[in-house]
Design a protein around this motif. Structure first.
Motif, mmCIF file in Angstrom:
data_model
loop_
_atom_site.group_PDB
_atom_site.id
_atom_site.type_symbol
_atom_site.label_atom_id
_atom_site.label_comp_id
_atom_site.label_asym_id
_atom_site.label_seq_id
_atom_site.Cartn_x
_atom_site.Cartn_y
_atom_site.Cartn_z
ATOM 1 N N PRO A 1 62.178 49.094 -17.363
ATOM 2 C CA PRO A 1 61.753 47.702 -17.179
ATOM 3 C C PRO A 1 61.927 47.177 -15.756
ATOM 4 C CG PRO A 1 63.128 47.889 -19.123
ATOM 5 C CD PRO A 1 63.167 49.226 -18.440
ATOM 6 N N ALA A 2 63.039 47.526 -15.108
ATOM 7 C CA ALA A 2 63.283 46.975 -13.765
ATOM 8 C C ALA A 2 62.107 47.326 -12.841
ATOM 9 C CB ALA A 2 64.590 47.511 -13.210
ATOM 10 N N ILE A 3 61.637 48.560 -12.949
ATOM 11 C CA ILE A 3 60.530 48.995 -12.087
ATOM 12 C C ILE A 3 59.219 48.378 -12.553
ATOM 13 C CG2 ILE A 3 59.244 51.007 -11.232
ATOM 14 C CD1 ILE A 3 61.864 52.605 -11.690
ATOM 15 N N TYR A 4 58.998 48.389 -13.859
ATOM 16 C CA TYR A 4 57.762 47.803 -14.375
ATOM 17 C C TYR A 4 57.645 46.325 -13.968
ATOM 18 C CZ TYR A 4 54.403 45.524 -17.236
ATOM 19 O OH TYR A 4 53.353 44.738 -17.608
ATOM 20 N N ILE A 5 58.751 45.588 -14.128
ATOM 21 C CA ILE A 5 58.732 44.152 -13.819
ATOM 22 C C ILE A 5 58.416 43.936 -12.335
ATOM 23 C CG2 ILE A 5 60.179 42.071 -13.670
ATOM 24 C CD1 ILE A 5 61.654 43.310 -16.219
ATOM 25 N N ARG A 6 58.992 44.773 -11.487
ATOM 26 C CA ARG A 6 58.715 44.656 -10.053
ATOM 27 C C ARG A 6 57.229 44.932 -9.783
ATOM 28 N NH1 ARG A 6 61.612 48.805 -7.197
ATOM 29 N NH2 ARG A 6 63.381 48.160 -8.452
ATOM 30 N N ASN A 7 56.687 45.995 -10.415
ATOM 31 C CA ASN A 7 55.264 46.302 -10.272
ATOM 32 C C ASN A 7 54.407 45.114 -10.698
ATOM 33 O OD1 ASN A 7 55.981 48.848 -9.535
ATOM 34 N ND2 ASN A 7 55.380 49.852 -11.449
ATOM 35 N N TYR A 8 54.784 44.528 -11.837
ATOM 36 C CA TYR A 8 54.006 43.423 -12.388
ATOM 37 C C TYR A 8 54.023 42.226 -11.444
ATOM 38 C CZ TYR A 8 52.489 39.617 -15.343
ATOM 39 O OH TYR A 8 51.814 38.524 -15.830
ATOM 40 N N GLU A 9 55.222 41.885 -10.964
ATOM 41 C CA GLU A 9 55.330 40.706 -10.095
ATOM 42 C C GLU A 9 54.550 40.902 -8.795
ATOM 43 O OE1 GLU A 9 59.562 40.096 -10.028
ATOM 44 O OE2 GLU A 9 59.525 38.961 -11.912
ATOM 45 N N LYS A 10 54.614 42.110 -8.274
ATOM 46 C CA LYS A 10 53.906 42.406 -7.030
ATOM 47 C C LYS A 10 52.394 42.310 -7.235
ATOM 48 C CE LYS A 10 54.410 46.270 -4.164
ATOM 49 N NZ LYS A 10 55.127 47.543 -3.962
ATOM 50 N N ALA A 11 51.920 42.945 -8.313
ATOM 51 C CA ALA A 11 50.481 42.964 -8.582
ATOM 52 C C ALA A 11 49.952 41.560 -8.850
ATOM 53 C CB ALA A 11 50.190 43.878 -9.769
ATOM 54 N N SER A 12 50.682 40.776 -9.647
ATOM 55 C CA SER A 12 50.145 39.466 -10.004
ATOM 56 C C SER A 12 50.243 38.496 -8.829
ATOM 57 C CB SER A 12 50.838 38.907 -11.255
ATOM 58 O OG SER A 12 52.205 38.765 -11.030
ATOM 59 N N LYS A 13 51.269 38.647 -8.016
ATOM 60 C CA LYS A 13 51.386 37.785 -6.844
ATOM 61 C C LYS A 13 50.191 38.003 -5.912
ATOM 62 C CE LYS A 13 55.637 36.469 -5.327
ATOM 63 N NZ LYS A 13 56.958 36.815 -4.807
ATOM 64 N N ALA A 14 49.848 39.274 -5.698
ATOM 65 C CA ALA A 14 48.720 39.596 -4.822
ATOM 66 C C ALA A 14 47.412 39.084 -5.403
ATOM 67 C CB ALA A 14 48.660 41.104 -4.602
ATOM 68 N N ALA A 15 47.243 39.232 -6.718
ATOM 69 C CA ALA A 15 45.960 38.881 -7.335
ATOM 70 C C ALA A 15 45.761 37.370 -7.480
ATOM 71 C CB ALA A 15 45.842 39.558 -8.697
ATOM 72 N N PHE A 16 46.851 36.618 -7.649
ATOM 73 C CA PHE A 16 46.691 35.207 -7.989
ATOM 74 C C PHE A 16 47.217 34.243 -6.941
ATOM 75 C CE2 PHE A 16 47.182 37.453 -12.131
ATOM 76 C CZ PHE A 16 45.825 37.470 -12.405
ATOM 77 N N SER A 17 47.400 34.738 -5.707
ATOM 78 C CA SER A 17 47.967 33.856 -4.686
ATOM 79 C C SER A 17 47.087 32.630 -4.441
ATOM 80 C CB SER A 17 48.188 34.636 -3.392
ATOM 81 O OG SER A 17 46.970 35.203 -2.983
ATOM 82 N N ASN A 18 45.761 32.756 -4.653
ATOM 83 C CA ASN A 18 44.923 31.575 -4.412
ATOM 84 C C ASN A 18 44.424 30.899 -5.694
ATOM 85 O OD1 ASN A 18 43.315 33.662 -5.012
ATOM 86 N ND2 ASN A 18 42.237 33.740 -3.034
ATOM 87 N N VAL A 19 45.012 31.263 -6.840
ATOM 88 C CA VAL A 19 44.676 30.559 -8.080
ATOM 89 C C VAL A 19 45.588 29.335 -8.176
ATOM 90 C CG1 VAL A 19 44.704 30.677 -10.592
ATOM 91 C CG2 VAL A 19 43.921 32.642 -9.273
ATOM 92 N N GLU A 20 44.962 28.149 -8.289
ATOM 93 C CA GLU A 20 45.778 26.932 -8.275
ATOM 94 C C GLU A 20 46.466 26.643 -9.594
ATOM 95 O OE1 GLU A 20 44.783 23.587 -6.166
ATOM 96 O OE2 GLU A 20 44.948 24.873 -4.391
ATOM 97 N N LYS A 21 45.648 26.403 -10.616
ATOM 98 C CA LYS A 21 46.220 26.089 -11.927
ATOM 99 C C LYS A 21 45.563 27.011 -12.938
ATOM 100 C CE LYS A 21 48.542 22.083 -11.196
ATOM 101 N NZ LYS A 21 49.832 21.705 -11.756
ATOM 102 N N SER A 22 46.351 27.531 -13.835
ATOM 103 C CA SER A 22 45.754 28.465 -14.776
ATOM 104 C C SER A 22 46.327 28.348 -16.181
ATOM 105 C CB SER A 22 45.929 29.901 -14.285
ATOM 106 O OG SER A 22 47.300 30.237 -14.311
ATOM 107 N N ILE A 23 45.512 28.865 -17.107
ATOM 108 C CA ILE A 23 45.954 29.098 -18.471
ATOM 109 C C ILE A 23 46.195 30.593 -18.546
ATOM 110 C CG2 ILE A 23 45.188 29.129 -20.885
ATOM 111 C CD1 ILE A 23 45.759 26.352 -19.798
ATOM 112 N N ASN A 24 47.382 30.966 -18.953
ATOM 113 C CA ASN A 24 47.731 32.384 -18.994
ATOM 114 C C ASN A 24 47.891 32.804 -20.465
ATOM 115 O OD1 ASN A 24 50.604 34.332 -17.794
ATOM 116 N ND2 ASN A 24 48.570 35.008 -18.375
ATOM 117 N N ILE A 25 47.062 33.755 -20.881
ATOM 118 C CA ILE A 25 47.151 34.251 -22.257
ATOM 119 C C ILE A 25 47.757 35.654 -22.201
ATOM 120 C CG2 ILE A 25 45.863 34.760 -24.373
ATOM 121 C CD1 ILE A 25 43.535 33.054 -23.139
#
Lengths: 221, 223
Positions: free
Chosen positions: B100-124
């Motif tokens: 999990p520690a590695i997966y969570i880091r991967n997830y946070e990195k990937a989503s930060k890069a992908a959504f840095s310019n998304v202002e407000k969102s609904i997350n499902i």
């Protein structure tokens, strides 16, 4: 139950007591933690919070959603595991060690805090600590350590337990904690209709009675 | 029975920063809810981000096809973990590792890069119970719980975690009791043949507590 009644009960609870609060509701322990902090501030007593695995962060965030802003900056915090620091963190203990080592570190820090005066001690997320127990000897080492603080006149301690989580653990700590505690309190009820009852209390007038504390009223205290 | 706009008004009451747990019983409820939230995002001009764990979105899309709804989820930004059937606009892919520690880091990195310019969102979030089924120790379990908890109060999103109650409670580390504590809103969803009944078990709005709403499948174009 009004705020004055509740604070009066806490006033009459002697230092050295261990109050166990078993919560079955959605926001019961979040609100209860806040009530004890408020009590300590109004009475001018120092606050010490045991924060297991970022439970204080959860309390802070959920209070914000309910419209209460509090950064707990006046509370001394001993963190076990976790990484979100809330309050004045004065000690940090990793969880992955043997209970004996963990407990000696914890007791060292806690006793140093208690040597500086009297505290309202709020324990958050204790069931998470018990989730890590694999063997009866580990379990009883922790129980025994908690018992060691009983009668410690530097603290009035409130142990919050999420009943739903604790009672599904391999080593459910509730029966042993009920045995040690001087007061056992239950928070029940659905949909913001909180009801408080006492399973054990030195004040016999509270036994067998049910006190209603609706969430709506609590938020106005 | 509720019209779609009435339901949307209730979703408005869920605050940004909240994590909403929707526990459902085996049924069409994930399809109804996912589509409903997608429409909600469109109606309110919010980006819709779908966390698609192990091809859960593919199952939903196929089920919708069977009832005559063709939805390609092209407007949804999809974060895929595991699986290989791409549905929607897959903007990033997180490599799944069972640590999990590695997966969570991967997830946070990937989503930060992908959504840095998304202002407000609904997350499902779909298929979270499958992520939990890979957990093999208490410390891994709490690593996940704490990571999920750290998104609480992240004001750029309102997150909805759809969890199948039967599946979640039968895996070795049942995440439901902890997720119910972490979530700021908990909704239980029970199906009838033609509608879903949603009950607010936990809410940050006092007027939603205990509220029960019935949503007929017809409101999303389901015949």
């Amino acid at each position: 139950m009004t705020k004055e009644m509740l604070f009066d009960v806490i006033d009459r609870t002697p230092f050295g007591d261990l109050v166990l609060i078993e919560d079955e509701t959605s926001y019961g322990s979040v609100i209860a933690a806040y009530v004890f902090v408020r009590y300590a501030r109004e009475r001018g007593i120092k606050i010490m919070i045991d924060d297991v695995l970022d439970t204080l962060f959860l309390v802070k965030k959920q209070l914000e959603f309910l419209g209460v802003q509090d950064d707990f900056s006046d509370a001394v915090v001993i963190k076990t595991g976790g990484k979100m620091d809330i309050g004045k963190v004065i000690g940090r203990i990793p969880l992955e060690t043997e209970p004996v080592i963990y407990l000696s570190r914890y007791e060292g820090i806690a006793n140093e805090v208690f040597s500086e005066g009297k505290y309202i001690n709020i324990v958050l997320g204790l069931e998470k600590l018990f989730a890590f127990m694999h063997e009866p000897v580990e379990f009883y080492t922790v129980i025994n350590s908690i018992q060691g603080f009983l009668g410690n006149r530097s603290r009035k301690a409130f142990y919050m337990i999420n009943k739903n989580i604790a009672s599904n653990l391999k080593f459910n700590p509730i029966p042993e904690l009920e045995e040690i505690a001087t007061t056992v309190t239950y928070i029940r009820g659905e949909y913001g209709e909180g009801k408080v009852t006492f399973g054990k209390t030195p004040f016999i007038e509270f036994l067998g009675k049910e006190f209603e504390i609706p969430l709506e009223k609590l938020l106005q205290w | 029975m509720e019209a779609l706009e009435d339901v949307f008004t209730l979703v408005d009451k869920v605050k940004f920063g909240e994590s909403v747990l929707i526990e459902y019983h085996r049924s069409f409820i994930p399809e109804l809810t996912t589509l409903g939230l997608l429409y909600y995002g469109k109606a309110r001009r919010l980006s819709v981000i779908i966390d698609d764990n192990f091809d859960s979105l593919h199952v939903i899309q196929k089920h919708l096809e069977f009832v005559g709804i063709d939805e390609d989820f092209g407007d949804a930004l999809v974060v895929k973990t595991g699986g290989k059937r791409n549905v929607g606009n897959v903007v990033t892919r997180v490599k799944f590792v069972s640590e999990p520690a590695i997966y969570i880091r991967n997830y946070e990195k990937a989503s930060k890069a992908a959504f840095s310019n998304v202002e407000k969102s609904i997350n499902i979030v779909l298929g979270l119970e499958r992520l939990f089924s890979f957990v093999s120790s208490v410390s891994e379990f709490y690593a996940f719980v704490i990571a999920l908890q750290s998104f609480l109060g992240e004001k750029r999103r309102k997150a909805f975690y759809l969890i199948n109650k039967e599946i979640a409670s039968s895996i070795p580390f049942n995440p439901l009791p902890e997720l119910e504590r972490v979530a700021s809103t908990v909704i239980e969803a029970v199906p009838t043949p033609t509608r879903g009944i949603f009950t607010f078990k936990k809410s940050t709005s006092l007027d939603l507590l205990g509220k029960k709403i019935e949503i007929p499948t017809g409101v999303i174009g389901w015949k």
